[in-house]
Write an enzyme that holds these catalytic residues in place. Structure first.
Site, short mmCIF file in Angstrom:
data_model
loop_
_atom_site.label_atom_id
_atom_site.label_comp_id
_atom_site.label_asym_id
_atom_site.label_seq_id
_atom_site.Cartn_x
_atom_site.Cartn_y
_atom_site.Cartn_z
N HIS A 169 -21.97 -46.99 -5.37
CA HIS A 169 -21.65 -46.71 -3.98
C HIS A 169 -21.78 -45.22 -3.70
O HIS A 169 -21.70 -44.39 -4.60
CB HIS A 169 -20.23 -47.21 -3.64
CG HIS A 169 -19.14 -46.25 -3.98
ND1 HIS A 169 -18.21 -45.80 -3.07
CD2 HIS A 169 -18.83 -45.63 -5.14
CE1 HIS A 169 -17.37 -44.96 -3.66
NE2 HIS A 169 -17.72 -44.85 -4.91
N CYS A 230 -17.35 -39.19 -3.90
CA CYS A 230 -16.54 -39.84 -4.94
C CYS A 230 -16.85 -39.21 -6.30
O CYS A 230 -17.96 -38.73 -6.54
CB CYS A 230 -16.84 -41.34 -4.97
SG CYS A 230 -15.91 -42.26 -6.21
N GLN A 248 -10.04 -51.52 -2.52
CA GLN A 248 -9.58 -51.69 -1.15
C GLN A 248 -10.23 -52.94 -0.55
O GLN A 248 -11.39 -53.25 -0.85
CB GLN A 248 -9.91 -50.44 -0.34
CG GLN A 248 -9.15 -49.21 -0.81
CD GLN A 248 -9.38 -48.01 0.09
OE1 GLN A 248 -9.20 -48.08 1.31
NE2 GLN A 248 -9.79 -46.89 -0.50
N SER A 271 -10.61 -44.45 2.49
CA SER A 271 -11.20 -43.30 1.77
C SER A 271 -12.31 -42.64 2.56
O SER A 271 -12.58 -41.45 2.39
CB SER A 271 -11.75 -43.77 0.42
OG SER A 271 -10.73 -44.26 -0.40
N HIS A 274 -18.73 -46.02 3.26
CA HIS A 274 -19.50 -46.27 2.05
C HIS A 274 -20.79 -47.02 2.36
O HIS A 274 -20.87 -47.76 3.33
CB HIS A 274 -18.72 -47.15 1.04
CG HIS A 274 -17.30 -46.77 0.84
ND1 HIS A 274 -16.82 -46.23 -0.34
CD2 HIS A 274 -16.21 -46.89 1.66
CE1 HIS A 274 -15.52 -46.03 -0.25
NE2 HIS A 274 -15.12 -46.41 0.95
#
Length: 280
Positions: A169, A230, A248, A271, A274
């Site tokens: 991701h 990330c 999540q 977050s 993505h």
């Protein structure tokens, strides 16, 4: 009457010394023709003699030396053969590794060049950038429509879905993310809309590699290493295998709904935003 003095063993041996062992191949036989006499017979050559064979000591030494030489030669030959086998095996391994490394390097290099080229084209041609962005937006809408039907299909066949999936991701954080900081920036100040816009640019680059699974993965990993917020960026965006209720909810739902080799649209979580590529 005087008592007899005991004779010492050393005196006996001095007067009657132990004979030397016979040379190799020689044995002693009692003579039938001359009782009380013995002769010497060589078992291999058939030679007979009355005198103690002494020259044969040299012959025995020669045989011993020759035997040792033969053993050493045989060991040396075995060692050479073993070394040749090991060298051949090592050469085969090195050739295989070199071939694999060459292929991987070529793929990474090609992907890196493609990504750089596409970025330059977008910088030089801002109009195509807008077109691509709108195209990406329409693609997202189509994917969203398809996603509704996919969700229905997925929920109906949940029993046949995998227990774990593996994905790559790319994460784009924004100022409203639960932790607006990353290895790329100590403080992230861009808005959610700006993060989505940047992610759409990345997806538009990835879209051009959709037809080739290997190229898509290589391009994705290359982009993740430089663009993802990330910590998985250093692994090309690889988060490894995970099961349900480990990520999540939106991230998990999108990951499990993808087919192997399929690229997602934009996925929103606390977050950030993505894009996901399923590997397994």
């Amino acid at each position: 009457m005087d008592e007899e003095q005991p004779i010492s063993l050393s005196l006996i041996l001095q007067n009657n010394p132990v004979p030397d062992p016979l040379p190799h191949g020689w044995i002693m036989h009692k003579s039938r023709s001359y009782p009380g006499y013995a002769y010497y017979f060589h078992q291999f050559t058939g030679e007979k003699r009355w005198d103690l064979p002494i020259v044969s000591n040299l012959e025995g030494l020669k045989e011993t030396i020759q035997s040792l030489a033969n053993q050493q030669q045989q060991q040396h030959q075995q060692q050479l053969e073993q070394e040749q086998v090991e060298q051949a095996a090592a050469a085969a391994v090195m050739a295989a590794e070199a071939q694999g490394s060459l292929a991987a390097s070529s793929l990474i290099s090609t992907s890196h060049n493609n990504v750089s080229k596409k970025k330059r084209e977008r910088e030089e041609n801002p109009h195509s950038k807008k077109t691509t962005s709108s195209s990406s937006s329409s693609t997202d809408k189509k994917m969203k429509r398809n996603g509704d039907s996919t969700t229905t299909t997925t929920s109906s066949s949940l029993s046949s879905s995998p227990e774990k999936v593996r994905v790559l991701h790319i994460l784009k954080k924004h100022k409203d993310s639960r932790r607006p900081a990353s290895w790329r920036q100590s403080k992230i100040t861009i808005s959610k809309e700006e993060a989505i816009s940047e992610l759409k640019e990345i997806i538009s680059i990835l879209d051009e590699s959709r037809g080739d699974a290997k190229e898509l993965r290589a391009t994705f990993e290359e982009l993740a290493k430089t663009e993802s917020d990330c910590t998985s960026a250093k692994r090309g965006g690889d988060v490894g295998y995970f099961g349900r209720k480990k990520m999540q909810p939106n991230f998990e739902k999108a990951s499990f709904s993808l087919r192997v080799g399929e690229l997602s649209g934009i996925v929103e979580t606390s977050s950030g935003v993505h894009v996901i590529l399923r590997l397994g």
